[in-house]
Design an enzyme around this catalytic site. Structure first.
Site, mmCIF file in Angstrom:
data_model
loop_
_atom_site.group_PDB
_atom_site.id
_atom_site.type_symbol
_atom_site.label_atom_id
_atom_site.label_comp_id
_atom_site.label_asym_id
_atom_site.label_seq_id
_atom_site.Cartn_x
_atom_site.Cartn_y
_atom_site.Cartn_z
ATOM 1 N N LYS A 11 0.809 -1.221 0.000
ATOM 2 C CA LYS A 11 0.000 0.000 0.000
ATOM 3 C C LYS A 11 0.837 1.264 0.000
ATOM 4 O O LYS A 11 0.440 2.290 -0.541
ATOM 5 C CB LYS A 11 -1.004 0.017 1.154
ATOM 6 C CG LYS A 11 -0.475 -0.428 2.521
ATOM 7 C CD LYS A 11 -0.586 -1.904 2.769
ATOM 8 C CE LYS A 11 0.400 -2.355 3.801
ATOM 9 N NZ LYS A 11 -0.167 -3.018 4.937
ATOM 10 N N GLU A 14 -4.890 -5.493 -5.468
ATOM 11 C CA GLU A 14 -6.042 -5.870 -4.620
ATOM 12 C C GLU A 14 -5.665 -6.017 -3.150
ATOM 13 O O GLU A 14 -6.408 -5.632 -2.242
ATOM 14 C CB GLU A 14 -6.640 -7.193 -5.137
ATOM 15 C CG GLU A 14 -7.797 -7.723 -4.325
ATOM 16 C CD GLU A 14 -9.013 -6.801 -4.389
ATOM 17 O OE1 GLU A 14 -9.632 -6.719 -5.454
ATOM 18 O OE2 GLU A 14 -9.337 -6.155 -3.361
ATOM 19 N N GLY A 64 -6.715 -6.465 3.233
ATOM 20 C CA GLY A 64 -6.216 -7.837 3.307
ATOM 21 C C GLY A 64 -6.929 -8.737 2.310
ATOM 22 O O GLY A 64 -6.871 -8.511 1.096
ATOM 23 N N ILE A 82 -10.106 -9.014 1.734
ATOM 24 C CA ILE A 82 -11.422 -8.535 1.261
ATOM 25 C C ILE A 82 -11.295 -8.062 -0.193
ATOM 26 O O ILE A 82 -10.439 -7.228 -0.498
ATOM 27 C CB ILE A 82 -11.923 -7.349 2.117
ATOM 28 C CG1 ILE A 82 -11.996 -7.741 3.587
ATOM 29 C CG2 ILE A 82 -13.264 -6.853 1.612
ATOM 30 C CD1 ILE A 82 -12.321 -6.566 4.516
ATOM 31 N N GLU A 138 2.864 -4.188 10.537
ATOM 32 C CA GLU A 138 3.915 -3.787 9.597
ATOM 33 C C GLU A 138 5.283 -4.051 10.223
ATOM 34 O O GLU A 138 5.404 -4.180 11.448
ATOM 35 C CB GLU A 138 3.787 -2.293 9.291
ATOM 36 C CG GLU A 138 2.496 -1.911 8.610
ATOM 37 C CD GLU A 138 2.316 -2.625 7.291
ATOM 38 O OE1 GLU A 138 3.112 -2.416 6.369
ATOM 39 O OE2 GLU A 138 1.376 -3.433 7.185
ATOM 40 N N ASP A 142 -0.729 3.506 7.918
ATOM 41 C CA ASP A 142 -1.167 2.418 7.034
ATOM 42 C C ASP A 142 -2.617 2.653 6.572
ATOM 43 O O ASP A 142 -2.926 2.532 5.380
ATOM 44 C CB ASP A 142 -1.042 1.094 7.803
ATOM 45 C CG ASP A 142 -1.484 -0.097 6.986
ATOM 46 O OD1 ASP A 142 -0.735 -0.497 6.083
ATOM 47 O OD2 ASP A 142 -2.588 -0.621 7.246
ATOM 48 N N LYS A 144 -4.287 3.444 2.762
ATOM 49 C CA LYS A 144 -5.410 2.670 2.222
ATOM 50 C C LYS A 144 -6.586 3.576 1.843
ATOM 51 O O LYS A 144 -7.223 3.349 0.812
ATOM 52 C CB LYS A 144 -5.828 1.612 3.247
ATOM 53 C CG LYS A 144 -4.769 0.504 3.381
ATOM 54 C CD LYS A 144 -5.017 -0.378 4.576
ATOM 55 C CE LYS A 144 -4.013 -1.523 4.661
ATOM 56 N NZ LYS A 144 -4.078 -2.236 5.952
ATOM 57 N N GLY A 201 -2.825 -10.636 7.619
ATOM 58 C CA GLY A 201 -2.466 -12.034 7.866
ATOM 59 C C GLY A 201 -2.042 -12.719 6.569
ATOM 60 O O GLY A 201 -2.401 -12.299 5.469
HETATM 61 N N1 HSE Z 1 -0.381 -4.061 9.000
HETATM 62 C C1 HSE Z 1 -1.545 -4.138 8.152
HETATM 63 C C2 HSE Z 1 -2.773 -4.226 9.027
HETATM 64 C C3 HSE Z 1 -1.407 -5.322 7.245
HETATM 65 O O1 HSE Z 1 -2.627 -4.506 10.220
HETATM 66 O O2 HSE Z 1 -3.868 -3.997 8.529
HETATM 67 C C4 HSE Z 1 -2.458 -5.425 6.170
HETATM 68 O O3 HSE Z 1 -2.390 -4.346 5.276
#
Ligand code: HSE
Length: 403
Positions: free
Chosen positions: A109, A133, A138, A140, A194, A205, A209, A306
């Protein structure tokens, strides 16, 4: 049924980065090899795995290489799956793969949110495809859903719990009274966080997104640094308990909507009312609500981080591209004047103070020294904070309410 001949056709890919997600990608392809080849009409074979490390005990040990040129110079490799994380060298490696006429998929991302325009332009110039994607939500299938099933909708708003690590921490704090550090250590242990978990807990993060989701919805990529971002470090268990008693769950929310020809996007902890399905999204799960003019509200739910869920999303891009179902994008940069100033964002506010406040007395009480105000702009909320300080109150918490 496929003929024997079709079954023999192989398409070769390379994996860049053999960490949690890279390993999961190899595992999904191996575990579901038969059904994937039946559905695709060809086999997908991992020819190389690029990593700095060796993996002598791995079943994929013989595929590991350390020189990226081996992959770039092999015309059999049609596609590169980048799961290295971070901007560099992921950006350079992805650009050079596309210049070598190989499509690229990624779970990264950071690189999409920061360098997406350059990467998409490079894909277009070279007649290949760049897909991502796994970069949001994750496992989804949110990006594919926006691109295909919702493509006919004018998207009005997207609100989501977009980070599995922070949702796991908040859930553990709420349900079992776990301490922040203990819950974070568990999230790291489970492979959710991460490499530098500050990106999770400080909202960075989720910011990346929501930038990607806003670009998908509105065609304009907002630079992550232009998105107001707050994390969950300041969330106190007192406020989680007060919120719960008042009928809310505290969640880290990424939000974007279009209004008056501007795009609004921000990330912050919010009180989510019990009637909102996002309030029941717990643990590592993510939930993403999309509001389209024709469809109304749609919510997607699943594991947001995951190994295998994220790898599932990576492999879906691999299959879509190799079967000729890749998607291309024509995003442009969102200019400053096209982005809503955060001081204009309006929400109700949960405010907790120490000391007696006349200013807050008319608002609904939500615990000892805590109140939920009427809707006000961020600019007015900041003025209220100053007035409370002038009144002699110390502000212990201010959390916006998602309405
Ligand atoms: N570190 C991210 C989270 C991983 O916890 O959502 C998935 O993008």
């Amino acid at each position: 049924m496929l003929t024997e001949r079709q079954k023999d056709v192989k398409k070769y890919i390379a994996i860049l980065g053999f960490g949690v997600v890279g390993g999961g990608c190899a595992d999904v392809l191996a575990q579901n090899k038969k059904l994937i080849s039946e559905r695709c009409g060809f086999e997908i074979e991992v020819k190389y795995i690029l990593d700095l490390r060796d993996f002598p005990d791995s079943p994929y040990a013989d595929k590991v290489v350390h020189d990226y040129n081996i992959i770039l110079n092999d015309p059999e490799v049609e596609l590169v799956a980048e799961m290295m994380g971070g901007s560099h060298p992921a950006l350079e490696f992805s650009l050079s793969a596309m210049k070598a006429k190989k499509s690229v998929v990624t779970s990264n991302k950071e690189v999409v949110a920061t360098h997406g325009l350059e990467l998409l332009a490079c894909a277009k110039e070279n007649g290949v495809t760049y897909m991502f994607e796994a970069s949001v939500g994750g496992g989804i299938p949110v990006i594919h859903t926006i691109d295909t099933s919702l493509v006919q909708n004018d998207i009005k708003e997207i609100d989501g719990i977009l980070n599995g690590t922070t949702n796991y921490i908040l859930t553990r704090m709420n349900t079992s009274g776990a301490a922040f550090d203990e819950a974070l250590a568990e999230a790291r242990e489970k492979g959710y966080a991460e490499a530098n978990p500050a990106a999770d807990v400080d909202g960075i993060d989720a910011c990346r997104k929501i930038a990607i989701l806003a670009a998908l919805a509105f065609g304009r990529l907002i630079a992550p640094e232009s998105i107001h971002t707050e994390g969950i470090r300041s969330i106190d268990s007192v406020d989680v308990a007060n919120a719960s008693d008042a009928g809310y769950a505290v969640k880290l929310i990424g939000r974007t909507f279009a209004e008056n020809d501007k795009i609004c996007a921000y990330v912050c902890p919010m009180l989510v009312g019990a009637s909102d399905p996002l309030s029941t999204v717990n643990d590592v799960f993510n939930g993403i609500k999309i509001n389209g003019d024709a469809v109304g509200e749609v919510m997607l739910y699943g594991r947001g981080a995951g190994k295998m869920p994220t790898a599932s999303a990576v492999v879906s891009d691999i299959i879509n591209i190799l079967t000729g179902n890749g998607v291309s994008y024509s995003w442009r940069r969102a200019e400053e004047g096209e982005i809503t100033d955060f001081s204009d964002v309006v929400s109700r506010q949960y405010i907790r103070v120490s000391g007696e406040s006349g200013l807050l007395a008319s608002y609904k009480k939500a615990g000892d020294g805590a109140y939920i105000t009427d809707a006000m702009s961020e600019a007015d909320a900041c003025k209220l904070e100053k007035a409370l300080a002038d009144e002699g109150c110390e502000i212990k918490a201010r959390i916006r309410v998602l309405a």
